[in-house]
Design a protein around this motif. Structure first.
Motif, short mmCIF file in Angstrom:
data_model
loop_
_atom_site.label_atom_id
_atom_site.label_comp_id
_atom_site.label_asym_id
_atom_site.label_seq_id
_atom_site.Cartn_x
_atom_site.Cartn_y
_atom_site.Cartn_z
N GLU A 58 48.67 30.10 15.36
CA GLU A 58 50.08 30.24 14.95
C GLU A 58 50.84 31.06 16.01
O GLU A 58 50.35 32.09 16.48
CB GLU A 58 50.18 30.94 13.60
CG GLU A 58 51.61 30.99 13.08
CD GLU A 58 51.72 31.62 11.71
OE1 GLU A 58 52.86 31.75 11.21
OE2 GLU A 58 50.67 32.00 11.13
N LEU A 59 51.99 30.55 16.36
CA LEU A 59 52.83 31.24 17.34
C LEU A 59 53.29 32.58 16.77
O LEU A 59 53.69 32.66 15.60
CB LEU A 59 54.05 30.37 17.69
CG LEU A 59 54.87 30.78 18.91
CD1 LEU A 59 54.05 30.59 20.18
CD2 LEU A 59 56.15 29.94 18.98
N PRO A 60 53.24 33.67 17.56
CA PRO A 60 53.69 34.97 17.05
C PRO A 60 55.13 34.93 16.54
O PRO A 60 55.97 34.18 17.06
CB PRO A 60 53.56 35.90 18.26
CG PRO A 60 52.54 35.25 19.12
CD PRO A 60 52.69 33.78 18.92
N LEU A 61 55.40 35.74 15.53
CA LEU A 61 56.72 35.74 14.88
C LEU A 61 57.83 36.10 15.88
O LEU A 61 58.93 35.54 15.81
CB LEU A 61 56.72 36.72 13.71
CG LEU A 61 58.03 36.83 12.92
CD1 LEU A 61 58.44 35.48 12.35
CD2 LEU A 61 57.91 37.87 11.81
N ALA A 62 57.55 37.02 16.80
CA ALA A 62 58.58 37.43 17.76
C ALA A 62 59.07 36.24 18.58
O ALA A 62 60.27 36.10 18.85
CB ALA A 62 58.02 38.52 18.69
N LEU A 63 58.13 35.34 18.98
CA LEU A 63 58.52 34.17 19.75
C LEU A 63 59.24 33.15 18.88
O LEU A 63 60.16 32.46 19.34
CB LEU A 63 57.29 33.54 20.41
CG LEU A 63 56.63 34.38 21.51
CD1 LEU A 63 55.40 33.68 22.05
CD2 LEU A 63 57.61 34.66 22.64
N LYS A 64 58.83 33.04 17.62
CA LYS A 64 59.55 32.14 16.71
C LYS A 64 61.00 32.59 16.53
O LYS A 64 61.92 31.77 16.50
CB LYS A 64 58.84 32.11 15.35
CG LYS A 64 57.55 31.33 15.33
CD LYS A 64 56.99 31.25 13.92
CE LYS A 64 55.71 30.41 13.87
NZ LYS A 64 55.17 30.32 12.50
N ILE A 65 61.16 33.90 16.41
CA ILE A 65 62.53 34.44 16.24
C ILE A 65 63.37 34.14 17.48
O ILE A 65 64.53 33.72 17.37
CB ILE A 65 62.47 35.95 15.95
CG1 ILE A 65 61.88 36.20 14.55
CG2 ILE A 65 63.86 36.58 16.07
CD1 ILE A 65 61.65 37.65 14.22
N LYS A 66 62.78 34.32 18.65
CA LYS A 66 63.54 34.03 19.88
C LYS A 66 63.85 32.54 20.00
O LYS A 66 64.93 32.16 20.46
CB LYS A 66 62.75 34.53 21.09
CG LYS A 66 62.77 36.05 21.21
CD LYS A 66 62.01 36.52 22.42
CE LYS A 66 62.14 38.03 22.57
NZ LYS A 66 61.63 38.78 21.41
N ALA A 67 62.91 31.71 19.59
CA ALA A 67 63.19 30.27 19.58
C ALA A 67 64.32 29.95 18.61
O ALA A 67 65.20 29.12 18.90
CB ALA A 67 61.92 29.50 19.21
N GLY A 68 64.31 30.63 17.46
CA GLY A 68 65.39 30.44 16.49
C GLY A 68 66.74 30.85 17.07
O GLY A 68 67.75 30.16 16.88
N ILE A 69 66.76 31.97 17.79
CA ILE A 69 68.01 32.42 18.42
C ILE A 69 68.51 31.38 19.41
O ILE A 69 69.71 31.06 19.46
CB ILE A 69 67.78 33.78 19.13
CG1 ILE A 69 67.56 34.88 18.09
CG2 ILE A 69 68.95 34.13 20.04
CD1 ILE A 69 67.13 36.22 18.67
N CYS A 70 67.60 30.80 20.21
CA CYS A 70 68.00 29.78 21.18
C CYS A 70 68.57 28.55 20.49
O CYS A 70 69.59 27.99 20.93
CB CYS A 70 66.79 29.37 22.03
SG CYS A 70 66.21 30.68 23.13
N HIS A 71 67.93 28.13 19.40
CA HIS A 71 68.42 26.95 18.67
C HIS A 71 69.81 27.22 18.07
O HIS A 71 70.67 26.33 18.08
CB HIS A 71 67.44 26.57 17.56
CG HIS A 71 66.26 25.78 18.05
ND1 HIS A 71 66.38 24.58 18.70
CD2 HIS A 71 64.91 26.04 17.99
CE1 HIS A 71 65.18 24.12 19.03
NE2 HIS A 71 64.26 24.99 18.61
N ILE A 72 70.03 28.44 17.57
CA ILE A 72 71.36 28.78 17.01
C ILE A 72 72.40 28.71 18.12
O ILE A 72 73.49 28.14 17.94
CB ILE A 72 71.34 30.18 16.37
CG1 ILE A 72 70.40 30.21 15.16
CG2 ILE A 72 72.75 30.58 15.93
CD1 ILE A 72 70.16 31.59 14.60
N GLN A 73 72.08 29.30 19.28
CA GLN A 73 73.04 29.29 20.38
C GLN A 73 73.33 27.88 20.88
O GLN A 73 74.43 27.60 21.34
CB GLN A 73 72.49 30.14 21.55
CG GLN A 73 72.39 31.62 21.24
CD GLN A 73 73.74 32.32 21.27
OE1 GLN A 73 74.78 31.68 21.19
NE2 GLN A 73 73.71 33.63 21.37
#
Length: 758
Positions: free
Chosen positions: A291-306
């Motif tokens: 499972e991908l670490p949560l910190a990287l998932k959050i950063k991926a989420g930020i990129c998708h929002i932007q």
């Protein structure tokens, strides 16, 4: 002597510091290299001479030749002769046995015989250290290092001493020499990077950390520090480069801190696509089957929002649970802010409430403020009010939040609560009564203006005046208050309110301040201000306060009689002729040849100082322009009558006849009015023709005159008594004087009884 030596050392340290800074800042890289070598050679030679002066005594050791070029010629290797070696052994023995003076004597002789022998300076430094001669010891260590450039231990020794003394710039120079001597010493490079950071040279520090990584690729901390320092110096591309180089060199396993830092850097660069590709590659290469670490998932989420992919972002962010909120609070707050900025308020609230519910997350009031703003955007007014109050408990100086909450309370008809929110609490008033709380929220101009608008809307005149008047009068707020377009109507309302409260001087003071500061740049606004000032009664303290306003109205409307009436009422109160008044009359008469009022005013002023001939000349000038004007005929007639009574006039009878002719013109133009009859009677009385005067006074008594409204002064007539336009009492009194003087006392008494009693 010791003090002089210390001063010499401090001067040398300062000189070295300037040379080092000159090296780093003034040259291009190629030129700097050459210049640095030349300067270092010269500086080292100078420093050697200075330190030798400190060690051996000023002027005690003369040099017969110039110092040789630093280093030995290629292929040569000079050996120490046995005699020098024996003397060094003796000096070391003296030092070990505590015979310091003997050791110093032997070492001085060694240096005299062989000046470039580093061991002699090193031992001499140890001896001076033992004696407590810090400056001399420091000089010896420095000379030893200079004569043995490639011995990093000596440079380390000098560097340590300089750090203890707080001489960072010179310490950096020595540390640079130590690094040159031993370029593979990681600890030395770490100290050098730390010094660069301390001096604020983040780029040079990052370069040193990069060298450390090249020496030891597995030094993760050096890698991350170098990346962060490149970022801090504004070279974020360099940060990304060194982090990517690390990942390329570790195709199967990499440090998570480096992976996370690279993702953060890419997000900061707004390279969202590249950041997503990086995270996808990391997921594929390093976390395959995991499972991908949560910190990287959050950063991926930020990129998708932007990038506008909010649905994908929400899927990724479902991994955020209550128990891991505190570990990623900053990133979760950033996510919520992004949703809020995209007006996805419900989604933003979900993450804000996650942060609010977690006790491990520090709440500085901004979280409650954001929840309030989102709730207000969703039209959840009650919830918004609750959270605005919570935010203001911590962020009491947040002006925008306080004003927004006050507006919400006013919309809910909670006027008293809104006023209470914007006024100074008694507890704070007492707390800051004697302190310099100049930036307190209750002193903010926006708060005061909002409060004034509330008072005005609710008809609370005293509160309106007490709040706005000090704000307008304070010099620190004047420009901000007057130049704001929304504030202008409020200030004009203040002037009108002050006038209605009979606080005329305050009203005029504000008008003059406004005009002085340049407010009223548009003619309509300026006219309104001056007209307001001109409307204020002139019968208070200082008439000069009103002059500018009335003068402006006269200039603006030179043919308006009501304006001239106000102007003359004002200037008639001056004890002597005001220079501005005389200049105004002169300018208006020169500009408007057909303007009669200034001519009449000039005639009046001559009459007041008994210059009747000059007055008559002015009135006749006006008569040429308006021969059918009753007032002008009256003025000419009275001036000629007064002139006829002068002792120097020879043709008095002609003058009286001319004066009476103008008075009869006035009578005809005024249609036999009571006032015109009275003026003729008064003129006859004045020249001694009492029988004719009595007949006209009797005509006045037989004429009824109703009260007249004076044009331009309707507001000022409410205090006047009924009958103020009736002249029968004045005529009766003058008639009784004529009867009394002629001996008809009973008749005089009867006239008074009939017309002058109440």
């Amino acid at each position: 002597m010791e003090d002089e030596e210390c001063l010499e050392y401090e001067a040398l340290a300062e000189r070295k510091r300037k040379a080092a800074l000159q090296n780093h800042n003034d040259c291009t890289e190629g030129e700097a290299k050459k210049k640095k070598m030349a300067m270092e050679s010269q500086d080292n030679d100078d420093e050697r001479r200075r330190f030798e002066a400190i060690i051996f005594g000023f002027g005690s050791r003369k040099r017969s030749r110039e110092l040789k070029k630093r280093g030995r010629p290629e292929g040569s290797k000079k050996k120490v002769c046995p005699e020098i070696r024996r003397m060094l052994g003796d000096a070391s023995l003296h030092y070990a046995l505590g015979r310091y003076e003997e050791a110093i004597s032997v070492l001085h002789e060694v240096i005299r015989l062989e000046e470039e022998l580093p061991n002699s300076y090193h031992i001499l430094g140890l001896v001076h250290d033992a004696l407590g001669n810090t400056a001399k010891a420091m000089g010896c260590y420095w000379l030893a290092a200079c004569y043995k450039q490639k011995d990093s231990s000596l440079w380390k020794l000098v560097f340590t001493r300089l750090i203890e003394q707080g001489d960072t710039s010179w310490a950096m120079s020595c540390l640079s020499e130590a690094v040159k001597a031993d370029p593979n010493d990681i600890k030395l490079k770490f100290h050098l990077a730390s010094l660069y950071v301390e001096l604020g040279n983040f780029q040079r520090a990052a370069d040193v950390y990069r060298q450390m990584v090249q020496l030891c690729p597995e030094n993760i901390e050096a890698l991350k520090m170098g990346a962060k320092l490149y970022q801090k110096s504004g070279q974020i591309e360099s940060s990304v480069d060194i982090l990517e180089d690390y990942l390329k060199g570790h195709p199967s396993e990499a440090d998570f801190g480096v992976i996370d830092l690279l993702a953060s850097m890419l997000v900061q660069m707004n390279a969202y696509d590249k950041a997503l590709k990086h995270i996808e590659l990391v997921d594929l290469v390093y976390y395959s089957g995991k499972e991908l670490p949560l910190a990287l998932k959050i950063k991926a989420g930020i990129c998708h929002i932007q990038l506008g992919n909010t649905d994908k972002a929400e899927i990724l962010l479902t991994a955020i649970h209550w128990e891991n909120v505190s570990d990623h609070a900053e990133s979760i707050n950033e996510i919520a802010d992004l949703f809020k900025n995209r007006e996805l308020y419900s989604t933003a609230l979900k993450y804000y409430h996650l942060l609010e519910a977690n006790a491990g997350v520090h709440n500085d009031g901004c979280l409650h403020l954001k929840i309030a703003e989102c709730s207000l955007a969703l039209k959840e007014r009650e919830k918004a009010i609750i959270y605005f109050y919570k935010a203001l408990q911590i962020l009491e100086d947040n002006i925008d939040a306080r004003l927004t909450l006050a507006s919400l309370l006013l919309e809910d008809a909670k006027d008293e609560e809104a006023i209470s929110l914007l006024t100074t609490p008694m507890s704070l008033k007492n707390k800051y009564v004697n302190s310099d709380k100049t930036h307190a929220w209750w002193l903010n101009i926006r708060i005061k203006i909002k409060l004034c608008r509330i008072y005005k809307a609710k008809g609370m005149i005293e509160g309106f005046v007490d709040t706005l008047l000090p704000l307008v009068c304070e010099s620190s707020h004047q420009e901000e208050t007057f130049n704001h377009e929304e504030h202008r109507p409020l200030i004009i309302d203040l002037c009108k309110t002050l006038a209605s409260l009979h606080r005329y001087e305050d009203a005029i003071k504000i008008i003059n301040i406004i005009l002085k500061l340049g407010y009223g740049k548009f003619p309509v606004e300026k006219e309104e201000l001056y007209f307001l000032g001109a409307q204020i009664p002139c019968n208070t303290t200082d008439p000069k306060l009103w002059f500018d306003g009335v003068r402006f109205m006269v200039k603006l409307h030179p043919h308006r009689l009501t304006t001239w009436n106000r102007y003359y009422k004002l200037v008639s109160r001056f004890e002597k002729i005001f220079s501005k008044h005389a200049k105004l009359l002169c300018n208006v008469r020169a500009k408007y040849r057909d303007c009669v009022p200034p001519i009449i005013i000039s005639g009046h002023q001559f009459t007041m100082i008994s210059h009747h001939q000059d007055a008559a000349r002015e009135y006749l000038e006006a008569y040429k322009l308006l021969p059918k004007n009753p007032l002008i005929n009256l003025c000419v007639g009275t001036a000629l009558i007064n002139l006829a009574l002068g002792v120097r006039l020879q043709n008095k009878h002609q003058c009286v006849a001319q004066g009476l002719a103008f008075l009869y013109n006035n009578l005809q133009l005024a249609e036999n009015s009571q006032e015109a009859l009275y003026n003729i009677g008064r003129a006859y009385h004045h020249v001694g023709l009492v029988s004719l005067a009595a007949s006209y006074y009797e005509k006045v008594l037989a004429t009824y005159q109703k009260d007249c409204i004076i044009p331009g002064f309707p507001d000022h007539m409410k205090d006047w008594k009924p009958g103020h336009s009736d002249l029968r009492r004045e005529a009766a009194y003058n008639l009784h004087l004529i009867y009394k003087k002629s001996g008809a006392v009973d008749l005089a008494r009867q006239v008074l009884r009939d017309h002058c009693t109440f």
